[in-house]
Scaffold this active site. Structure first.
Site, PDB file in Angstrom:
ATOM      1  N   VAL A  12       0.873  -1.181   0.000  1.00  0.00           N
ATOM      2  CA  VAL A  12       0.000   0.000   0.000  1.00  0.00           C
ATOM      3  C   VAL A  12       0.904   1.223   0.000  1.00  0.00           C
ATOM      4  CG1 VAL A  12      -1.806   1.298   1.186  1.00  0.00           C
ATOM      5  CG2 VAL A  12      -1.813  -1.207   1.283  1.00  0.00           C
ATOM      6  N   GLY A  14       1.434   5.414   0.118  1.00  0.00           N
ATOM      7  CA  GLY A  14       0.733   6.484   0.845  1.00  0.00           C
ATOM      8  C   GLY A  14       0.069   5.952   2.099  1.00  0.00           C
ATOM      9  N   ALA A  60       9.623   5.551   0.905  1.00  0.00           N
ATOM     10  CA  ALA A  60       9.842   5.480  -0.544  1.00  0.00           C
ATOM     11  C   ALA A  60       9.093   6.623  -1.219  1.00  0.00           C
ATOM     12  CB  ALA A  60       9.340   4.140  -1.087  1.00  0.00           C
ATOM     13  N   ASP A  61       9.741   7.168  -2.241  1.00  0.00           N
ATOM     14  CA  ASP A  61       9.108   8.188  -3.081  1.00  0.00           C
ATOM     15  C   ASP A  61       8.606   7.492  -4.344  1.00  0.00           C
ATOM     16  OD1 ASP A  61       8.417  10.244  -4.758  1.00  0.00           O
ATOM     17  OD2 ASP A  61      10.324  11.319  -4.592  1.00  0.00           O
ATOM     18  N   SER A 140      -9.761   9.990  -8.338  1.00  0.00           N
ATOM     19  CA  SER A 140     -10.546  10.999  -7.610  1.00  0.00           C
ATOM     20  C   SER A 140     -11.757  11.418  -8.420  1.00  0.00           C
ATOM     21  CB  SER A 140      -9.683  12.238  -7.338  1.00  0.00           C
ATOM     22  OG  SER A 140     -10.472  13.278  -6.789  1.00  0.00           O
ATOM     23  N   TYR A 154      -4.179  18.774 -10.321  1.00  0.00           N
ATOM     24  CA  TYR A 154      -4.621  17.586  -9.578  1.00  0.00           C
ATOM     25  C   TYR A 154      -5.676  16.810 -10.377  1.00  0.00           C
ATOM     26  CZ  TYR A 154      -6.665  14.822  -5.764  1.00  0.00           C
ATOM     27  OH  TYR A 154      -7.139  13.794  -4.981  1.00  0.00           O
ATOM     28  N   ALA A 155      -6.686  17.542 -10.886  1.00  0.00           N
ATOM     29  CA  ALA A 155      -7.763  16.875 -11.620  1.00  0.00           C
ATOM     30  C   ALA A 155      -7.215  16.127 -12.835  1.00  0.00           C
ATOM     31  CB  ALA A 155      -8.809  17.902 -12.051  1.00  0.00           C
TER      32      ALA A 155
HETATM   33  N1  LIG Z   1      -9.219  12.871   0.906  1.00  0.00           N
HETATM   34  C1  LIG Z   1      -9.966  13.027  -0.168  1.00  0.00           C
HETATM   35  O1  LIG Z   1     -11.002  13.708  -0.117  1.00  0.00           O
HETATM   36  C2  LIG Z   1      -9.584  12.379  -1.459  1.00  0.00           C
HETATM   37  C3  LIG Z   1     -10.502  12.469  -2.514  1.00  0.00           C
HETATM   38  C4  LIG Z   1     -10.196  11.877  -3.728  1.00  0.00           C
HETATM   39  C5  LIG Z   1      -8.992  11.218  -3.884  1.00  0.00           C
HETATM   40  N2  LIG Z   1      -8.108  11.150  -2.863  1.00  0.00           N
HETATM   41  C6  LIG Z   1      -6.859  10.455  -3.109  1.00  0.00           C
HETATM   42  O2  LIG Z   1      -6.671   9.455  -2.135  1.00  0.00           O
HETATM   43  C7  LIG Z   1      -5.276   9.209  -1.956  1.00  0.00           C
HETATM   44  C8  LIG Z   1      -4.958   9.255  -0.476  1.00  0.00           C
HETATM   45  O3  LIG Z   1      -5.226  10.586  -0.024  1.00  0.00           O
HETATM   46  P1  LIG Z   1      -5.541  10.941   1.502  1.00  0.00           P
HETATM   47  O4  LIG Z   1      -6.788  11.721   1.505  1.00  0.00           O
HETATM   48  O5  LIG Z   1      -5.378   9.756   2.357  1.00  0.00           O
HETATM   49  O6  LIG Z   1      -4.360  12.009   1.731  1.00  0.00           O
HETATM   50  P2  LIG Z   1      -3.204  12.062   2.826  1.00  0.00           P
HETATM   51  O7  LIG Z   1      -2.522  13.351   2.559  1.00  0.00           O
HETATM   52  O8  LIG Z   1      -3.759  11.785   4.165  1.00  0.00           O
HETATM   53  O9  LIG Z   1      -2.267  10.836   2.408  1.00  0.00           O
HETATM   54  C9  LIG Z   1      -1.434  10.856   1.288  1.00  0.00           C
HETATM   55  C10 LIG Z   1      -0.180  10.109   1.652  1.00  0.00           C
HETATM   56  O10 LIG Z   1       0.650  10.031   0.474  1.00  0.00           O
HETATM   57  C11 LIG Z   1       1.985  10.219   0.899  1.00  0.00           C
HETATM   58  N3  LIG Z   1       2.805  10.678  -0.220  1.00  0.00           N
HETATM   59  C12 LIG Z   1       2.805  11.905  -0.799  1.00  0.00           C
HETATM   60  N4  LIG Z   1       3.705  11.957  -1.771  1.00  0.00           N
HETATM   61  C13 LIG Z   1       4.302  10.744  -1.815  1.00  0.00           C
HETATM   62  C14 LIG Z   1       5.339  10.197  -2.601  1.00  0.00           C
HETATM   63  N5  LIG Z   1       5.971  10.927  -3.540  1.00  0.00           N
HETATM   64  N6  LIG Z   1       5.708   8.897  -2.382  1.00  0.00           N
HETATM   65  C15 LIG Z   1       5.094   8.164  -1.420  1.00  0.00           C
HETATM   66  N7  LIG Z   1       4.119   8.645  -0.638  1.00  0.00           N
HETATM   67  C16 LIG Z   1       3.734   9.928  -0.831  1.00  0.00           C
HETATM   68  C17 LIG Z   1       1.905  11.259   2.007  1.00  0.00           C
HETATM   69  O11 LIG Z   1       3.070  11.262   2.827  1.00  0.00           O
HETATM   70  C18 LIG Z   1       0.650  10.820   2.739  1.00  0.00           C
HETATM   71  O12 LIG Z   1       0.926   9.929   3.801  1.00  0.00           O
HETATM   72  C19 LIG Z   1      -4.561  10.289  -2.773  1.00  0.00           C
HETATM   73  O13 LIG Z   1      -4.124   9.769  -3.993  1.00  0.00           O
HETATM   74  C20 LIG Z   1      -5.630  11.328  -2.998  1.00  0.00           C
HETATM   75  O14 LIG Z   1      -5.398  12.085  -4.166  1.00  0.00           O
HETATM   76  C21 LIG Z   1      -8.376  11.725  -1.641  1.00  0.00           C
END
Ligand SMILES: NC(=O)c1ccc[n+]([C@@H]2O[C@H](COP(=O)([O-])OP(=O)(O)OC[C@H]3O[C@@H](n4cnc5c(N)ncnc54)[C@H](O)[C@@H]3O)[C@@H](O)[C@H]2O)c1
Length: 247
Positions: A12, A14, A60-61, A140, A154-155
């Site tokens: 997993v 993020g 990891a990035d 998203s 982003y979109a």
């Molecule tokens: N929260 C919302 O409303 C929402 C809606 C639609 C889509 N999303 C998508 O869901 C996913 C999770 O988002 P979330 O809401 O849990 O956000 P969040 O910010 O809580 O979690 C995102 C995680 O990704 C990690 N991350 C960022 N850049 C990274 C990289 N280069 N390499 C590895 N990890 C990295 C961050 O450190 C963070 O822990 C994302 O892709 C986001 O775009 C979220």
């Protein structure tokens, strides 16, 4: 319901964030072992230790090809297999269109789109020879509607994730691998900290279920798509948005 995930190995990305953390916990709840991957390596390692299972945390990035490869190598060397990939790593920007810089644009695409591609490509190198696997990407609502509170960078990146997932489905399906995408609407995570309060309230008011979603509600869908219970669901995008957008 038995999801058939006991003994399976997952990555997993993020996984220190809101939705990724819920996905990791839900997969462990079904008996899977997980590589808990995040840019914040300290948080990833701490999270991996919290459930007292065989999980491993990795900094990891996802935008870095070597890091993406390392995640897959970690799954194989630690668990001897890789069955499931869930790509939650993402960054959010709400910059108005006319002030998005080229650097911001590139940075968002690098994490959200290229990062999803790199980790999926690395995972498929292991999954295809085994003839089995599940890939669940997280796009998203913004990729379907254009940004509401989100910016164009982003979109566009998230629309790209949908198309990328469909491409993976075409390539990997004949090898016994399912690939699907989840489109969350507004989910209560730290990512919403970047939203203007007024836009947030208006969007909740426009949502038929009248509230934000929870990370657990996204994770429940992800686990289903990662499981044997969704074995004929393929190349699909599943909306988890409270009815804010229907198509
Ligand atoms: N929260 C919302 O409303 C929402 C809606 C639609 C889509 N999303 C998508 O869901 C996913 C999770 O988002 P979330 O809401 O849990 O956000 P969040 O910010 O809580 O979690 C995102 C995680 O990704 C990690 N991350 C960022 N850049 C990274 C990289 N280069 N390499 C590895 N990890 C990295 C961050 O450190 C963070 O822990 C994302 O892709 C986001 O775009 C979220």
């Amino acid at each position: 319901m038995d999801y058939g995930l006991a003994g399976k190995a997952a990555i997993v990305t993020g996984a220190a964030g809101g939705i990724g953390l819920a996905c990791y916990r839900a997969l462990v709840g079904e008996g899977a072992s997980v590589v808990v991957a995040d840019l914040d390596g300290t948080a990833a390692i701490a999270r991996a230790g919290e459930l007292g299972t065989t999980c491993v945390g990795v900094g990891a990035d996802v935008a870095n090809a070597d890091d993406a490869e390392r995640l897959v190598e970690t799954a194989v060397s630690t668990f001897g297999r890789l069955d499931v990939l869930v790509t939650c790593a993402g960054v959010f920007h709400a910059t108005p269109f006319d002030t998005i810089t080229a650097d911001e644009w590139d940075g968002v695409q690098a994490v959200n789109l290229k990062g999803t591609f790199l980790v999926a490509q690395a995972a498929l190198r292991v999954m295809i020879p085994r003839g089995t696997g599940r890939i669940v990407t997280v796009a998203s609502l913004a990729g379907q509607t254009g940004g509401i509170g989100a910016g164009a960078s982003y979109a566009a990146s998230k629309a790209g994730v949908v198309a990328l997932t469909k491409s993976i489905a075409r390539l990997a399906g004949p090898h016994g691998i399912n690939a699907n995408c989840v489109n969350p609407g507004l989910i209560e995570t730290p990512m919403l900290d970047g939203w203007p309060q007024e836009a947030l309230e208006q969007t909740i008011a426009a949502t038929p279920l009248g509230r934000l979603g929870t990370p657990q509600e996204v994770a429940d869908t992800v686990v289903w798509l990662a499981s044997d219970r969704a074995s004929f669901v393929h190349g699909a995008h599943v909306d988890v948005n409270g009815g804010l957008y229907t198509n």
